[in-house]
Design an enzyme around this catalytic site. Sequence first.
Site, mmCIF file in Angstrom:
data_model
loop_
_atom_site.group_PDB
_atom_site.id
_atom_site.type_symbol
_atom_site.label_atom_id
_atom_site.label_comp_id
_atom_site.label_asym_id
_atom_site.label_seq_id
_atom_site.Cartn_x
_atom_site.Cartn_y
_atom_site.Cartn_z
ATOM 1 N N HIS A 1 94.404 42.842 -47.554
ATOM 2 C CA HIS A 1 94.848 41.743 -48.417
ATOM 3 C C HIS A 1 95.263 40.513 -47.622
ATOM 4 C CE1 HIS A 1 95.052 43.805 -52.387
ATOM 5 N NE2 HIS A 1 95.010 44.871 -51.604
ATOM 6 N N ASP B 1 97.481 32.328 -45.517
ATOM 7 C CA ASP B 1 97.563 33.300 -46.608
ATOM 8 C C ASP B 1 96.227 34.018 -46.729
ATOM 9 O OD1 ASP B 1 98.862 34.561 -48.719
ATOM 10 O OD2 ASP B 1 99.593 32.675 -49.569
HETATM 11 P P1 ADQ Z 1 101.587 37.795 -51.494
HETATM 12 O O1 ADQ Z 1 101.879 37.327 -50.114
HETATM 13 O O2 ADQ Z 1 102.717 38.475 -52.160
HETATM 14 O O3 ADQ Z 1 100.312 38.765 -51.548
HETATM 15 P P2 ADQ Z 1 100.396 35.935 -53.571
HETATM 16 O O4 ADQ Z 1 98.950 36.144 -53.516
HETATM 17 O O5 ADQ Z 1 100.756 34.500 -53.758
HETATM 18 O O6 ADQ Z 1 101.182 36.417 -52.282
HETATM 19 O O7 ADQ Z 1 100.979 36.743 -54.772
HETATM 20 C C1 ADQ Z 1 102.263 36.560 -55.273
HETATM 21 C C2 ADQ Z 1 102.332 37.264 -56.614
HETATM 22 O O8 ADQ Z 1 103.688 37.450 -56.995
HETATM 23 C C3 ADQ Z 1 101.681 36.452 -57.727
HETATM 24 O O9 ADQ Z 1 100.860 37.296 -58.489
HETATM 25 C C4 ADQ Z 1 102.868 35.969 -58.554
HETATM 26 O O10 ADQ Z 1 102.629 35.804 -59.930
HETATM 27 C C5 ADQ Z 1 103.841 37.077 -58.362
HETATM 28 N N1 ADQ Z 1 105.186 36.603 -58.636
HETATM 29 C C6 ADQ Z 1 105.735 35.479 -58.281
HETATM 30 N N2 ADQ Z 1 106.967 35.390 -58.754
HETATM 31 C C7 ADQ Z 1 107.208 36.504 -59.397
HETATM 32 C C8 ADQ Z 1 108.318 37.012 -60.096
HETATM 33 N N3 ADQ Z 1 109.422 36.371 -60.200
HETATM 34 N N4 ADQ Z 1 108.202 38.231 -60.632
HETATM 35 C C9 ADQ Z 1 107.071 38.922 -60.515
HETATM 36 N N5 ADQ Z 1 106.002 38.474 -59.874
HETATM 37 C C10 ADQ Z 1 106.074 37.295 -59.320
HETATM 38 C C11 ADQ Z 1 99.376 39.343 -50.614
HETATM 39 C C12 ADQ Z 1 98.701 38.378 -49.656
HETATM 40 C C13 ADQ Z 1 98.028 37.275 -50.449
HETATM 41 C C14 ADQ Z 1 97.039 37.893 -51.428
HETATM 42 C C15 ADQ Z 1 97.689 38.977 -52.241
HETATM 43 C C16 ADQ Z 1 96.692 39.735 -53.099
HETATM 44 O O11 ADQ Z 1 99.659 37.807 -48.771
HETATM 45 O O12 ADQ Z 1 97.383 36.382 -49.589
HETATM 46 O O13 ADQ Z 1 96.584 36.887 -52.295
HETATM 47 O O14 ADQ Z 1 98.331 39.917 -51.422
HETATM 48 O O15 ADQ Z 1 95.626 40.206 -52.364
#
Ligand code: ADQ
Length: 746
Positions: free
Chosen positions: A169, A377
Site C-alpha cells: 500500500h 504517499d
Molecule cells: P493512509 O496513509 O492511512 O493509507 P490515505 O490513503 O489518505 O492514507 O487514507 C486515509 C483514510 O482514512 C481515508 O480513507 C479517510 O477517509 C480515512 N479517514 C480520515 N479521517 C477519518 C476519520 N476521522 N475516521 C475514519 N476514517 C478516517 C495507506 C497509504 C496510502 C494508501 C492507503 C490505501 O499510506 O498511500 O492510499 O493506505 O492503500
Amino acid sequence: MSSSTRLIVVSNRLPVTLRRQAGGWKITASAGGLVTAMAPMLKRTNGLWVGWPGEATGAGDATRQEAIDAWAGGSHYVIVDIPAKTAELYYEGYSNQTIWPLFHYFPSLLSYDPRSFPAYKEANYRFCKAVLKHARPDDLIWVHDYQLMLLPQMLREAMPDARIGFFLHIPFPSSEVFRLLPGRDELLQGVLGADLIAFQTHAHLQHFRSALLRISGLESQIDEVEVGGRSVRMEALPIGIAPDEFRKLLETDAETGRYKEQYRQRFRDRRLLFSVDRLDYTKGIPERLRTYRHLLQHAPHLRGKVVLVQIAVPSRERVASYARLRRRVNEMVGEINGQFSTPDWTPVVYLHRGVSRPQLVALYAMADVGWVTPLRDGMNLVAKEYVACNEGHGVLVLSELAGAAAEMGEAFLVNPFDIERTAEVIQRALDLPVNERRERMDALRRRVEFNNVYKWGDRFLQQLEKAAASRARRPAGQPGLLDMRAVVSAYQDARKRILLLNYDGTLAEYTGRPEQAAPSQPLLALLEDLSRPSKNYVALVSGRRREDIEKWFGGIAGVYLAAEHGAWIRPFGSKEWVERVQSRSNDWKPRVIELLEQFVERAPGSLIEEKEHSVVWHYRMTHPEFGEWLAAELIGILEGMLSETDVSAVLGQKCVEIRPLWIHKGQVVEEILKAHGDADFRFAAGDDRTDEDMFAQLSPEDWTVRVGKGETRARYYLPNPAHVRALLREFTAADVPDARPASASV
Ligand code: ADQ
C-alpha cells in the site's frame, strides 16, 4: 473466481477493535476502503480475515474468539496474538520506525533497533502459523502491506503450491534509498514468495525491479521475474475507494445533510480550504501550514475570506517523531492564528482528532479546495474521496508525490516543498472560473467512480489466479513435473536408497554472494533426519570449496560429502576428507587469476572464488547486461589461453568456472554406485550444468530431478528449492526412524 475458491486476507490489523468489558467483550468494526473492498469478496467466498487485534489483551482467552465469531456470524476473523514486547519491536519498531520512514524517503527519520528485525520475523511467523492452521490448497491468500513482507516466502516454504498474492500500500522507494534498509535482502526474498506482487503505481514497480537487480542480482521483465525456476508476476494496481458508500451518505443520510447545512451557514461568506490526514510526517502538514501563512502574507485580500480546516487524526503516538510533529503543528497553528486572527475570523480551524463519517463527507462536499499535499504517499484516498463527494464547485490541489497523481491529471499538481509556487496554485484554484472547475471535477469523478475499490479487488484476484495457474503449468520443452506422491511411494517401498543432492540452487536459493548462502538450521536438521535411516545413503554433491562444505555440513555424521565437483570427498560414515585427484598440476591457476583480476577491476561487485582445483569468477552482483557481456568475452579469452591444457571454462549460474575437465560430479556418482549399486531407489536433484554429469550416470528409470527451468537430461523437474525441501520433508515423514550402523562407507 470459481465458486469453490476461498479468499484469505492477511493484514497487520484485523478490521475490528476488541475491548474487554464487564461480562465479555465489546467489538467494534473499523471503517475504511480496504474493509469495504474485502467484505463482499469474503462473504461471497466464505473467506477469512487473519490479523492482529492491536494489543495483547485476552491472549489465550477462548471467549474472545467466541465473541468475535458470534459477532461476525461465523468464524471469519482469525486473531493473531503477538506478545507485547515483540509487538512493540515489530510494529512501532521495524515497521513504523524503519520501513515506513525509509519507504517514504525520510532516511533521516529512520531508526533501527537490532532487536526489531528478529521481532518482525517472529511476528510474521505468527501470522504464518495462523494462516497455515486454516489454509486449504485451493485458497487464494492475499497478504497486505509492509508489516508482512516476509510472510509470502514463509507460506511458500510450508505450502509450495499455495496461491499467494502481496499488495504494497505504501511506495516502494528508489533502490538507492531501499539499499539503506537493514534486512533489505530478506524483505525482497520474503515478498518473492508470492505469485503476484502488486504496487500502487508503475513507478513503484520499476523501483522494485531495480532493487531486485541491484540488491539481489535478479534480472526481471517488465511484469515478471524468475526466482528459482518459479515465475512471479508484478503489476501496478492503484487502489480505489467505494464511491457508492459516500454517495449513499450524501443522498440519504440525514446526519450528513444536517452537517452540510451547518457548514453552509458557517462558511457562507468564506471560501473553505480542507485537509484531512493522519498526523504523519509524510502528509506534509507543516509544509501546508507554511504555505498557508505565505498565502495570507502575500495575498492580503484573502484575509477574512478563507478558512483552512485541517483535521489531523492521531496516529502512532508512542513514536517520538510523531510526538515531535504534533508539537510542531500545534505551535504553527497557534502562530498563524495569533498573527492573523480577528475577533470574527480564525484562519486555521485545527482538529487533532478523528471526525465522524457524516462530518467528513459533509466537509468534502462543501470544500472549495481539497488541499491534499503529502510529501510522499503510496496512493492517498483522501484525494479520491474528496472528488467523489464534492458538489462540483471545488478544485483538487494534489501533491505530485502522491501515487494518486498518476491517475488524477485534471487536479492542480504541485510540489509541496515549493511553498511559493503552491501558494500561487491555491490562489489560482480559488480564482478558477466555475465552468472550468466543473469540467475538471467531472473528469476526475468519472475516473474515481470507474476505477473503484471493487474493481481493484477483482483485478488483483484475477491476476493472482492467472499467475498461480501459469506457475503450475509445465514449462514448454521441459521434463514433467515430479509427481510427489509417486516418488514418496517409491521411496517408501525401497529397501535401499541413494539420494544425491546438489546444494546451491537445489536445496537453497541463490544469494548475492556465495558466502552468504549458509544453510539454515531447519535445513541442516532435515538433512540429518534424512540420513538417519540405515537404508538411506545421502550424498551432498557440490561444486563449493571443501572448507565451506565441511564448515556447514561436517557435523552431520551420516552424509557423504563431495566438494569442488568431487575433487574432494568425505565418504559415508567417515570424518576424513579424501583428495580424489592428486599429482595433477595447478600451474594454470596464477595465469587465470591474473586475468580474472582484470575482470574484477572492470566489473565492480564481481569477485573471484579460489578453490583448490578450480577458480570461479562470480558476477551476480554486477550490472547484469554488462556482466553477461564480460562473461562471454572472458570465456573467449580463456578458450585461447587454455587450449593446450585439460582445463576449461564453463558458464554457470552468473559465474564462469575454470576447472580441469576430469573433475566432474559424474565421477562421484559412479563411485557411489560402484559400492551401492544394489540400491533400488536412486534419486538425484540439481539445478545447473554441472549437475547434468550426475544425471548422466543414472539410468532412465531413476528419479532425476532438475530444479528450475532449462535444458536438461533429467526425467523430472521441480520449480525451486522450496519444493525440494518440501519433498525431502515428505521423505522423512514417510520413514519410521531407526539407527544407522556406523560402519557403512564407500
Ligand atoms: P493512509 O496513509 O492511512 O493509507 P490515505 O490513503 O489518505 O492514507 O487514507 C486515509 C483514510 O482514512 C481515508 O480513507 C479517510 O477517509 C480515512 N479517514 C480520515 N479521517 C477519518 C476519520 N476521522 N475516521 C475514519 N476514517 C478516517 C495507506 C497509504 C496510502 C494508501 C492507503 C490505501 O499510506 O498511500 O492510499 O493506505 O492503500
